[in-house]
Scaffold this motif. Structure first.
Motif, PDB file in Angstrom:
ATOM      1  N   MET A   1      -6.143   7.105  -1.943  1.00 43.68           N
ATOM      2  CA  MET A   1      -4.894   6.349  -2.084  1.00 43.68           C
ATOM      3  C   MET A   1      -3.949   6.730  -0.940  1.00 43.68           C
ATOM      4  O   MET A   1      -3.598   7.903  -0.781  1.00 43.68           O
TER       5      MET A   1
ATOM      6  N   LEU B   1      -2.157  -6.129  -4.838  1.00 45.96           N
ATOM      7  CA  LEU B   1      -3.509  -5.585  -5.002  1.00 45.96           C
ATOM      8  C   LEU B   1      -3.875  -5.371  -6.470  1.00 45.96           C
ATOM      9  O   LEU B   1      -5.048  -5.170  -6.800  1.00 45.96           O
TER      10      LEU B   1
ATOM     11  N   PHE C   1      -4.411  -3.000   4.629  1.00 45.37           N
ATOM     12  CA  PHE C   1      -5.092  -3.890   3.691  1.00 45.37           C
ATOM     13  C   PHE C   1      -5.248  -5.331   4.184  1.00 45.37           C
ATOM     14  O   PHE C   1      -5.712  -6.187   3.427  1.00 45.37           O
TER      15      PHE C   1
ATOM     16  N   ASN D   1       1.327  -2.977  -3.764  1.00 38.66           N
ATOM     17  CA  ASN D   1       0.669  -2.517  -4.996  1.00 38.66           C
ATOM     18  C   ASN D   1       0.516  -3.673  -5.979  1.00 38.66           C
ATOM     19  O   ASN D   1      -0.541  -3.849  -6.603  1.00 38.66           O
TER      20      ASN D   1
ATOM     21  N   ALA E   1      -2.043   1.185  -5.070  1.00 35.22           N
ATOM     22  CA  ALA E   1      -2.695   1.518  -3.803  1.00 35.22           C
ATOM     23  C   ALA E   1      -1.868   2.524  -3.007  1.00 35.22           C
ATOM     24  O   ALA E   1      -2.418   3.355  -2.285  1.00 35.22           O
TER      25      ALA E   1
ATOM     26  N   ARG F   1      -3.060  -2.815  -8.284  1.00 32.61           N
ATOM     27  CA  ARG F   1      -3.314  -1.402  -8.554  1.00 32.61           C
ATOM     28  C   ARG F   1      -2.338  -0.562  -7.746  1.00 32.61           C
ATOM     29  O   ARG F   1      -1.665  -1.085  -6.838  1.00 32.61           O
TER      30      ARG F   1
END
Length: 309
Positions: A1, A30, A170, A27, A34, A32
């Motif tokens: 992470m 995504l 990302f 986050n 991240a 989650r």
């Protein structure tokens, strides 16, 4: 992470913290956690900002974050010896290190900008260059990446920098989703100027402002004085006189500056050829665009594109 350590000192500017929202929205995009974001200071506990209230912070330790970011302030402070040592240590352990606005001064004091390109708020760029001559200050850049070190211009430019970090981690799609959640553009390219043509012209009346917005939204068109005057609900003669009174420029010169600004943005994105940029921005052909760039910037567009890349 990927973890983010946001370093604050007493008297930090609140707006610089807005950049952290980019990681929060990433986050969400995504689905989650991240990014783990923590706000740290030399001793931990409450740290006062420029508005006078405090935020709670964690003391930094030896568990360095993946990305270390220094916040900015109204003043060009270099940080305490403890801050400087921490940043020097972080540069050896963090994958990336960044300074938002005058946060660049702390990075420069720590020697992390020596021999590197960097940006800061335009009002402090000359002083940064004078105080730290080994830094290659790019005073007109929204943000600059030089290897693992990132720096941004003013506080709001920290959002552009943070979105670029998200894209680096990302990809563009996630950065785009984060930007949409924040109701901002994906991000202004790092090579874009800190200044906006519309802001610099500063028209006083709604009529002239309306004409400039019409021009900006229709750069591919010829944009004659008659067309601009019509968008302002004025006769061409009235429009030309009022436009010069309010902006200090002729309509033709202002439109050229809008076209140059749009062309530089397209060049920074790097997805279009020079011929396409010329057509999209209303220069009609590459040679006419080249002459306009030389008149205004003293360099052809190809040289500016190479400098940005």
């Amino acid at each position: 992470m990927p973890s983010i350590a946001y370093v604050v000192c007493d008297g930090f500017q609140v707006m610089s913290m807005a950049a952290l929202t980019a990681f929060e929205m990433a986050n969400a995009a995504l689905g989650r956690k991240a990014y783990e974001v923590r706000v740290v200071s030399e001793h931990g506990g409450p740290v006062r900002n420029t508005l006078g209230f405090t935020i709670d912070t964690r003391p930094w330790g030896e568990d360095f974050a993946d990305t270390t970011i220094t916040g900015g302030s109204f003043e060009t402070r270099t940080g305490t010896p403890g801050v400087i040592r921490y940043l020097q240590d972080a540069s050896c352990h963090s994958r990336r290190i960044a300074g938002i606005c005058t946060g660049a001064y702390m990075l420069a004091e720590a020697g992390l900008l020596d021999g590197r390109r960097a940006s800061t708020h335009w009002a402090h760029a000359r002083a940064l260059q004078a105080q730290y001559p080994k830094v290659q200050v790019q005073s007109d850049r929204i943000f600059v990446q030089d290897g693992p070190v990132w720096t941004s211009a003013g506080m709001s430019a920290g959002i552009d920098l943070a979105l670029a970090l998200v894209e680096d981690d990302f990809g563009q799609q996630i950065a785009k989703q984060a930007a949409r959640s924040m109701v901002v553009y994906l991000r202004r390219p790092g090579g874009q100027s800190q200044f906006s043509t519309l802001l610099e012209l500063e028209p006083k009346s709604d009529r002239i402002r309306r004409a400039l917005i019409h021009a900006k939204e229709n750069l591919r068109d010829a944009l004659s004085v008659e067309e601009l005057a019509d968008s302002a609900s004025l006769s061409p003669r009235q429009f030309s006189r009022l436009f010069r009174e309010e902006t200090g420029q002729s309509p033709a010169k202002a439109v050229e500056h809008l076209r140059l600004e749009a062309a530089r943005m397209m060049m920074d994105e790097g997805r279009r050829t020079m011929d396409e940029v010329a057509r999209e921005t209303g220069f009609a052909d590459r040679e006419r665009m080249r002459r306009a760039f030389i008149r205004t910037f003293g360099q052809p567009p190809a040289a500016i594109r190479r400098a940005v890349v």
